[in-house]
Design a protein around this motif. Structure first.
Motif, PDB file in Angstrom:
ATOM      1  N   GLY A  15       0.825  -1.204   0.000  1.00  0.00           N
ATOM      2  CA  GLY A  15       0.000   0.000   0.000  1.00  0.00           C
ATOM      3  C   GLY A  15       0.859   1.254   0.000  1.00  0.00           C
ATOM      4  O   GLY A  15       0.616   2.198  -0.763  1.00  0.00           O
ATOM      5  N   LEU A  19       1.160   4.436  -2.591  1.00  0.00           N
ATOM      6  CA  LEU A  19       1.021   5.824  -2.145  1.00  0.00           C
ATOM      7  C   LEU A  19       2.234   6.649  -2.578  1.00  0.00           C
ATOM      8  O   LEU A  19       2.088   7.759  -3.102  1.00  0.00           O
ATOM      9  N   PHE A  22       2.095   7.401  -6.219  1.00  0.00           N
ATOM     10  CA  PHE A  22       1.125   8.444  -6.539  1.00  0.00           C
ATOM     11  C   PHE A  22       1.665   9.829  -6.194  1.00  0.00           C
ATOM     12  O   PHE A  22       1.588  10.764  -6.998  1.00  0.00           O
ATOM     13  N   VAL A  23       2.245   9.947  -4.993  1.00  0.00           N
ATOM     14  CA  VAL A  23       2.771  11.252  -4.586  1.00  0.00           C
ATOM     15  C   VAL A  23       3.887  11.691  -5.531  1.00  0.00           C
ATOM     16  O   VAL A  23       3.984  12.859  -5.911  1.00  0.00           O
ATOM     17  N   LEU A  26       2.366  12.968  -8.705  1.00  0.00           N
ATOM     18  CA  LEU A  26       1.757  14.273  -8.445  1.00  0.00           C
ATOM     19  C   LEU A  26       2.829  15.359  -8.480  1.00  0.00           C
ATOM     20  O   LEU A  26       2.666  16.410  -9.094  1.00  0.00           O
TER      21      LEU A  26
ATOM     22  N   ARG B 101      -2.874  20.948  -4.864  1.00  0.00           N
ATOM     23  CA  ARG B 101      -1.886  19.867  -4.718  1.00  0.00           C
ATOM     24  C   ARG B 101      -1.807  19.400  -3.273  1.00  0.00           C
ATOM     25  O   ARG B 101      -1.687  18.214  -2.994  1.00  0.00           O
ATOM     26  N   MET B 104      -4.732  17.288  -2.554  1.00  0.00           N
ATOM     27  CA  MET B 104      -4.599  16.006  -3.228  1.00  0.00           C
ATOM     28  C   MET B 104      -3.662  15.085  -2.449  1.00  0.00           C
ATOM     29  O   MET B 104      -3.921  13.885  -2.313  1.00  0.00           O
ATOM     30  N   ARG B 105      -2.580  15.633  -1.908  1.00  0.00           N
ATOM     31  CA  ARG B 105      -1.657  14.814  -1.096  1.00  0.00           C
ATOM     32  C   ARG B 105      -2.371  14.288   0.142  1.00  0.00           C
ATOM     33  O   ARG B 105      -2.272  13.118   0.491  1.00  0.00           O
ATOM     34  N   ALA B 108      -4.726  11.539  -0.861  1.00  0.00           N
ATOM     35  CA  ALA B 108      -4.042  10.283  -1.163  1.00  0.00           C
ATOM     36  C   ALA B 108      -3.707   9.538   0.127  1.00  0.00           C
ATOM     37  O   ALA B 108      -3.933   8.330   0.235  1.00  0.00           O
ATOM     38  N   VAL B 109      -3.182  10.267   1.106  1.00  0.00           N
ATOM     39  CA  VAL B 109      -2.822   9.637   2.377  1.00  0.00           C
ATOM     40  C   VAL B 109      -4.071   9.100   3.074  1.00  0.00           C
ATOM     41  O   VAL B 109      -4.099   7.970   3.564  1.00  0.00           O
ATOM     42  N   PHE B 112      -5.324   5.961   1.248  1.00  0.00           N
ATOM     43  CA  PHE B 112      -4.473   4.803   1.562  1.00  0.00           C
ATOM     44  C   PHE B 112      -4.793   4.273   2.951  1.00  0.00           C
ATOM     45  O   PHE B 112      -5.029   3.070   3.146  1.00  0.00           O
TER      46      PHE B 112
END
Lengths: 52, 755
Positions: A15, A19, A22-23, A26, B101, B104-105, B108-109, B112
């Motif tokens: 996982g 992540l 993805f970061v 980005l 941004r 978005m970070r 994402a966290v 997850f």
């Protein structure tokens, strides 16, 4: 149930890898121009370069 | 005439001599333009990087040191048929991008963490009704805590900072109960895990953060998209000004770089780029964008001229002046200051809901704890039940109810050509019952049109239009509109102040003044309209040019009246001109010759009568009225001050977006109310359960995600019937400004292929 001691960390690592990927994408600006990216895959300018 | 272009003000310098400039590109109609532009620019020696961003029609050009003059690239693009406007990223826009941004970070966290914790939670729920051992369950809970605590600390920051900010100001917003719910859910879960309890709320806390961040991110992304298009429109609207340097050389300079005291040349057919005073030359000017008046004014040395004013007949040298140093400007600014303060007092529906919600929730939780203690429960049980109430009432659905509708609505408005400037405009638009229109440039088109073209044979008009294309005179440009695709004649030559002549089918054709074309001035009807004459051999035509109504003005206004809006016109133009337009549109309530203060006064009167007024206007003189109205719209061609004062800007030649904005807003308000009702119903069911102590983590997870999804799905209905208003061919120029994201012809072939 000792198998869980391996499986849970492995699942978490997978996982976290996702992540991190993805970061990274980005940060690399891969989401700045979604419409352009959708079209760019169709351009064959790289094919031209090989043929030349 | 060859001129230097000065773009130095837009170049940004990076490390080791790397330079970069950004352009907004006009004319990108399909994806095939991407390689065409990039490959052509990369062939220019010195270009290190050329990257098109297709989503927002922008180009980044990079080079090293002094190896490239960016003007070369602009010229290259011009030859290819694209217009490149130097572009400076507005601070607000880069701040928006940074915020998006960041969200978005966080998202994402949160995503997850929520997924992984949910994996463990489902195992626990399944195990609790079968054969999980307490040791395994504790381990799962501790692993959940290990994921959830750092993730929540990272991803929850947008809510925590906002809640802390509100508390510091001694007020409550929606983020206060959210933050409290998250913190308590996590804290209680850790305590319960340490006590080897069978249930923990780690998954609920993370899911809550995830859903709410989705809403926040989408809101931010929508705002960013709107701002990007608005930024492009602003860049495309601000053309290069011709500055006269100290040595007399003419330098093309971006308007934003003109400073007070600079000398600027304004040729016939150009709009004045800045406010200033005429120091040489004499001309007739069309000041309709400033005063709304359509009659031309003669100006000469010493007269004031305002930015946006169209110069008609002679070249003028203008000394630029700092803003706000003149009589008319001062009046506008004074009125604007007074008007702007009233607007900021509006409290949105979401704020009103959260002001009631937060105290009610916290009191309910407190009452629950007290109630259980009185009934003889242990302190631990009473506190756990009270916290369960706080978790279940954590306003997930409520916090999404209004923003979700906002996102979908502004998306729908964006697609129909309405760009929202500020928040709450949608809610205020929905309450409107009176609409006040300005006339010139709002009900009428900003540029004049030929009124009597159908009186003459089509082929004659075609020749006249193609010939007129060779002139920059405003009347000639109006005539050229009659044949939008017509190419100019190769041998056309312009005689300054008289007209254009060329040989067509072996006979000389002339277009211009009556004397130039040999037309007897007596033949010209004294209708008051400006005229432009045409002669081709023996054939003669006198075209009348005046302000034309927007193509769908009659339709839109009658629809609006049928929908029950009270419609009126208030114009700075003369009584007679205003009356003529009001009659054609069938509007009984009109006022002409209004000063800016008269317009504001009229809006105040309407307000005193309890009306909620929508002001639609474009002129400099409308700006105070736009700021004073309950809500306001202005066309994209409007003066900068007017656009800044308006709540939203609409694109294109049509008025349909005004009607559309009202319809979409009304639907949005209905959906917001529905959503708030859903959120209340959810609480009415869930809260008694929580007070009774029946809420398990599983029920909390189902109830919270279920209500959030229902509210979001309901909000999507706002965009479902968003129809792209199709604009006619005459609309094309403005439509290009919208960029490909809203253009409905992206997959079509290049219309410019002939160029």
């Amino acid at each position: 149930m000792t198998i869980l001691l391996f499986l849970v960390p492995i699942a978490l690592m997978l996982g976290l890898t996702g992540l991190a990927a993805f970061v990274w994408s980005l940060r690399a600006g891969q989401y700045e121009d979604l419409d352009g990216a959708a079209s760019r895959v169709l351009f064959d300018d790289d094919v031209d370069a090989q043929q030349r | 005439m060859l001129m230097d272009v000065d773009l130095s003000g837009f170049v940004r310098e990076g490390d080791d001599g790397a330079r970069r400039i950004d352009f907004a590109i006009d004319g990108m109609t399909c994806a095939a333009c991407i390689p065409e532009i990039e490959n052509a620019l990369k062939k220019i020696p010195g270009v290190a990087q050329a990257r098109v961003n297709y989503s927002n029609s922008r180009l980044a050009l990079g080079w090293k040191n002094d190896e490239l003059d960016p003007a070369v690239a602009v010229e290259k693009l011009r030859v290819m048929g694209y217009v490149a406007h130097p572009f400076e990223l507005a601070e607000a826009e880069s701040r928006d991008a940074e915020q998006a941004r960041y969200l978005m970070r966080c998202l994402a966290v949160a995503g997850f963490a929520a997924m992984n914790v949910m994996l463990l939670s489902v195992s626990v729920w399944a195990g609790n009704i079968s054969d999980i051992t307490p040791e395994t369950r504790d381990m799962f809970h501790w692993v959940s805590a290990l994921i959830a605590l750092p993730a929540a600390a990272f991803a929850g920051r947008p809510f925590f900072t906002s809640a802390l900010g509100a508390l510091r100001r001694r007020s409550l917003n929606m983020d206060v109960p959210i933050s409290l719910g998250i913190t308590l859910a996590l804290g209680m879960s850790v305590v319960e895990t340490a006590r080897h309890a069978p249930a923990a709320y780690f998954d609920s806390a993370l899911m809550l953060i995830f859903f709410l961040l989705c809403g926040r991110y989408l809101e931010q992304a929508m705002r960013q998209r709107t701002r990007a298009v608005a930024g492009n429109v602003a860049a495309l609207r601000s053309p290069l000004a011709t500055r006269i340097a100290a040595d007399g050389a003419l330098v093309q300079t971006p308007t934003a770089r003109i400073e007070a005291g600079d000398l600027v040349l304004v040729r016939p057919g150009e709009r004045a780029p800045v406010d200033g005073r005429v120091v040489s030359g004499a001309s007739e000017v069309d000041e309709s964008i400033v005063t709304g008046e359509t009659a031309h004014r003669r100006i000469g040395v010493g007269d004031e001229i305002y930015a946006g004013v169209m110069n008609f007949s002679g070249a003028l040298q203008v000394r630029a002046r700092a803003a706000g140093a003149g009589g008319f400007l001062d009046e506008i600014e004074r009125l604007l200051e007074g008007a702007a303060s009233a607007r900021s007092r509006y409290v949105g529906i979401a704020e009103r809901a959260s002001k009631i919600y937060a105290p009610v929730v916290h009191l309910t939780a407190l009452a629950t704890a007290a109630g259980w203690l009185l009934l003889g429960a242990s302190v631990h049980d009473a506190v756990v039940t009270a916290i369960a109430v706080l978790i279940i009432t954590c306003p997930c659905a409520l916090a999404l109810a209004v923003p979700a509708v906002h996102v979908v609505t502004s998306g729908a408005l964006f697609r129909s050509g309405v760009l929202l400037n500020g928040g709450h405009a949608v809610e205020r638009l929905a309450e409107v019952d009176t609409i006040v229109f300005d006339k010139t440039g709002t009900l009428t088109l900003p540029e004049p049109r030929v009124a009597n073209a159908d009186e003459f044979p089509a082929d004659l008009v075609e020749i006249a239009a193609r010939l007129a294309r060779s002139s920059r005179h405003p009347l000639a440009r109006a005539l050229a509109q009659q044949s939008p695709a017509g190419a100019p004649y190769d041998d056309a030559r312009e005689e300054a102040g008289a007209g254009v002549a060329a040989t067509v089918e072996d006979v000389e054709a002339r277009v211009g003044s009556a004397a130039f074309c040999g037309v007897d001035p007596g033949d010209i009807a004294a209708s008051g309209a400006s005229t432009i004459c045409f002669r081709h051999g023996a054939a003669v035509a006198v075209f009348e040019v005046h302000q034309a109504l927007r193509p769908d003005a009659v339709d839109v206004l009658s629809t609006l009246r049928a929908q029950g809006y009270s419609v009126e016109i208030i114009s700075g133009d003369s009584q007679a001109a205003t009356e003529a337009v009001a009659k054609r549109l069938g509007i009984a309530d009109w006022r002409g010759g209004a000063r800016p203060s008269d317009k504001v006064a009229r809006l105040e009167t309407l307000k005193a009568q309890g009306r909620k007024t929508l002001m639609v206007g474009d002129g400099f003189n409308d700006a105070p009225a736009l700021a004073a109205a309950y809500v306001s719209l202005s066309p994209v061609t409007a003066a900068d001050v007017a656009q800044a004062a308006a709540d939203a800007v609409f694109l294109g030649d049509r008025l349909a977006p005004v009607r559309r904005a009202l319809e979409v807003s009304r639907l949005a308000r209905k959906l917001m109310r529905e959503n708030l009702t859903i959120a209340v119903v959810y609480n009415a069911i869930a809260v008694p359960l929580a007070i009774a102590g029946h809420v398990t983590p599983l029920i909390a997870a189902i109830a919270m995600s279920g209500s959030s999804l229902i509210v979001t799905l309901n909000a999507l209905r706002a965009g479902r019937d968003a129809v792209i208003e199709r604009a006619d061919a005459a609309d094309r120029d403005v439509r290009d400004l919208r960029g490909p994201t809203v253009s409905d012809e992206r997959s079509g072939s290049r219309s410019r292929a002939a160029a």
